[in-house]
Design an enzyme around this catalytic site. Structure first.
Site, PDB file in Angstrom:
ATOM      1  N   HIS A  40       0.848  -1.194   0.000  1.00 13.40           N
ATOM      2  CA  HIS A  40       0.000   0.000   0.000  1.00 13.40           C
ATOM      3  C   HIS A  40       0.881   1.240   0.000  1.00 13.40           C
ATOM      4  CE1 HIS A  40      -3.408   2.587   0.699  1.00 13.40           C
ATOM      5  NE2 HIS A  40      -2.895   3.037   1.828  1.00 13.40           N
ATOM      6  N   ILE A  77      -3.222   9.818   5.178  1.00 13.57           N
ATOM      7  CA  ILE A  77      -2.153  10.708   5.657  1.00 13.57           C
ATOM      8  C   ILE A  77      -1.702  11.694   4.589  1.00 13.57           C
ATOM      9  CG2 ILE A  77      -0.086   9.377   5.015  1.00 13.57           C
ATOM     10  CD1 ILE A  77       0.857   9.900   7.970  1.00 13.57           C
ATOM     11  N   GLY A  78      -2.096  11.463   3.324  1.00 19.05           N
ATOM     12  CA  GLY A  78      -1.771  12.413   2.263  1.00 19.05           C
ATOM     13  C   GLY A  78      -0.793  11.911   1.221  1.00 19.05           C
ATOM     14  N   LYS A  79      -0.714  10.597   1.060  1.00 19.76           N
ATOM     15  CA  LYS A  79       0.247  10.038   0.092  1.00 19.76           C
ATOM     16  C   LYS A  79      -0.109  10.430  -1.334  1.00 19.76           C
ATOM     17  CE  LYS A  79      -0.424   5.785   1.413  1.00 19.76           C
ATOM     18  NZ  LYS A  79      -1.407   6.068   2.465  1.00 19.76           N
ATOM     19  N   SER A  80      -1.383  10.287  -1.712  1.00 17.77           N
ATOM     20  CA  SER A  80      -1.784  10.588  -3.089  1.00 17.77           C
ATOM     21  C   SER A  80      -1.649  12.075  -3.388  1.00 17.77           C
ATOM     22  CB  SER A  80      -3.225  10.129  -3.330  1.00 17.77           C
ATOM     23  OG  SER A  80      -3.341   8.731  -3.235  1.00 17.77           O
ATOM     24  N   ASP A 117      -1.644   3.970  -4.750  1.00 19.70           N
ATOM     25  CA  ASP A 117      -2.445   3.179  -3.820  1.00 19.70           C
ATOM     26  C   ASP A 117      -1.931   1.758  -3.634  1.00 19.70           C
ATOM     27  OD1 ASP A 117      -4.753   3.013  -2.021  1.00 19.70           O
ATOM     28  OD2 ASP A 117      -5.496   1.540  -3.470  1.00 19.70           O
ATOM     29  N   ARG A 127      16.970  12.862  13.628  1.00 21.41           N
ATOM     30  CA  ARG A 127      17.237  14.265  13.289  1.00 21.41           C
ATOM     31  C   ARG A 127      18.561  14.456  12.561  1.00 21.41           C
ATOM     32  NH1 ARG A 127      15.828  18.258  18.162  1.00 21.41           N
ATOM     33  NH2 ARG A 127      16.032  19.704  16.403  1.00 21.41           N
TER      34      ARG A 127
END
Length: 312
Positions: A141, A160-163, A180, A246
């Site tokens: 995915h 979460i905003g991948k596309s 997707d 970091r």
């Protein structure tokens, strides 16, 4: 993973000529990616004959059959080679086909195919195609993008905003491979390849907008069929309790089959431009592969500062 590839599909993809047995192409299937060069079999040694493989005849095999074997020997050997699960005989370099091989093909319904390519190149083309189609696959995915020539797999929880990030990267000139769902397979000991399922090729789903055709909207240069996967960028909701790397020295990997792919985790917060971050991650990954490690530079600078302060 496909269990087999039909010989007719092999003919189409490798652009082979069909010399005999055209009516049997769809009935014959290739189940292994290895290709056989039947040198020992021509000497009548069949103890380890890999009859389930495509049998490739090059200059050496054809010359030996012509110069060193009698007509009866050729007839006997070729009929023994043409077994019920032998996918096809393939002749390289446009070489002449022995009449006895043509006879065995018709008697046993094994197609004879040919190409003008040199034997080694034809062998490579067929092996690469069969390995990619017969390899074990895993569905992941996420989004697969080509960014600055690197295959970057973007993963993260649903929503979460991948596309949306993929769309932003496409608008910046990078290329979409899959949205997707990404089908991944191992090409060799060090290479993992990703591609889109056929039904999802060139398509991108944006919540609130629906499905868009990336090639239609942004042009053929915005998409690609497949790519090697070089880096994984995992998007994770920011949490003050979670410790994120970091300095870039906490390298982690995700393993697919026998291949380990470097993975970085990027915290997602309102106001962070994920497109910029992923572009920077790809460029930094490329720089490290070329021998420049910013983390090492920082460590060296820090150690030098400590030495200078110690002297004072």
């Amino acid at each position: 993973m496909a269990d087999s590839v039909s010989v007719s599909e092999l003919v189409k993809k490798i652009r082979l000529d069909v010399y005999s047995g055209k009516e049997f192409l769809k009935e014959r299937n290739v189940t292994v990616s290895d290709i056989s060069r039947p040198g020992l079999e021509l000497t009548n040694y069949f103890k380890f004959y890999p009859h389930e493989r495509v049998q490739l005849f090059g200059q050496t095999e054809i010359s030996y059959a012509k110069d060193m074997m009698s007509t009866d020997d050729r007839r006997d050997i070729f009929n023994r080679m043409a077994m019920s699960d032998t996918p096809a005989f393939v002749i390289s370099r446009g070489l002449p086909i022995p009449a006895e091989l043509m006879e065995a093909s018709k008697n046993n319904q094994v197609p004879i195919l040919g190409s003008n390519l040199p034997t080694s190149r034809l062998l490579s083309n067929m092996t690469n195609y069969l390995e990619s189609h017969l390899a074990e696959r895993e569905s992941v995915h996420g989004e697969l993008m080509e960014i600055y020539g690197l295959g970057v797999l973007i993963t993260g929880d649903s929503g979460i905003g991948k596309s949306e990030t993929a769309l932003d990267l496409i608008k910046r000139g990078h290329r979409l491979i899959a949205d997707d769902r990404v089908d991944v397979y191992q090409q060799d000991e060090q290479t993992l390849v990703g591609e889109a399922p056929k039904i999802l090729q060139h398509l991108l789903e944006i919540r609130g907008v629906g499905i868009i055709d990336v090639m239609n909207l942004f042009g053929a240069g915005a998409v690609r069929g497949h790519t090697d996967i070089n880096l994984i960028v995992h998007l994770q909701n920011w949490d003050k309790e979670t410790q994120f790397d970091r300095l870039g020295n906490g390298e982690t990997f995700r393993k697919f089959f026998d291949v380990e792919i470097p993975k970085i985790t990027v915290p997602v917060r309102v106001g962070r431009n994920l497109g910029d971050i992923i572009e920077a991650a790809a460029m930094n990954f490329r720089a490290r592969n070329m021998g420049y490690d910013a983390t090492k530079v920082f460590d060296d600078n820090l150690n030098e500062l400590i030495r200078d302060n110690s002297k004072k």
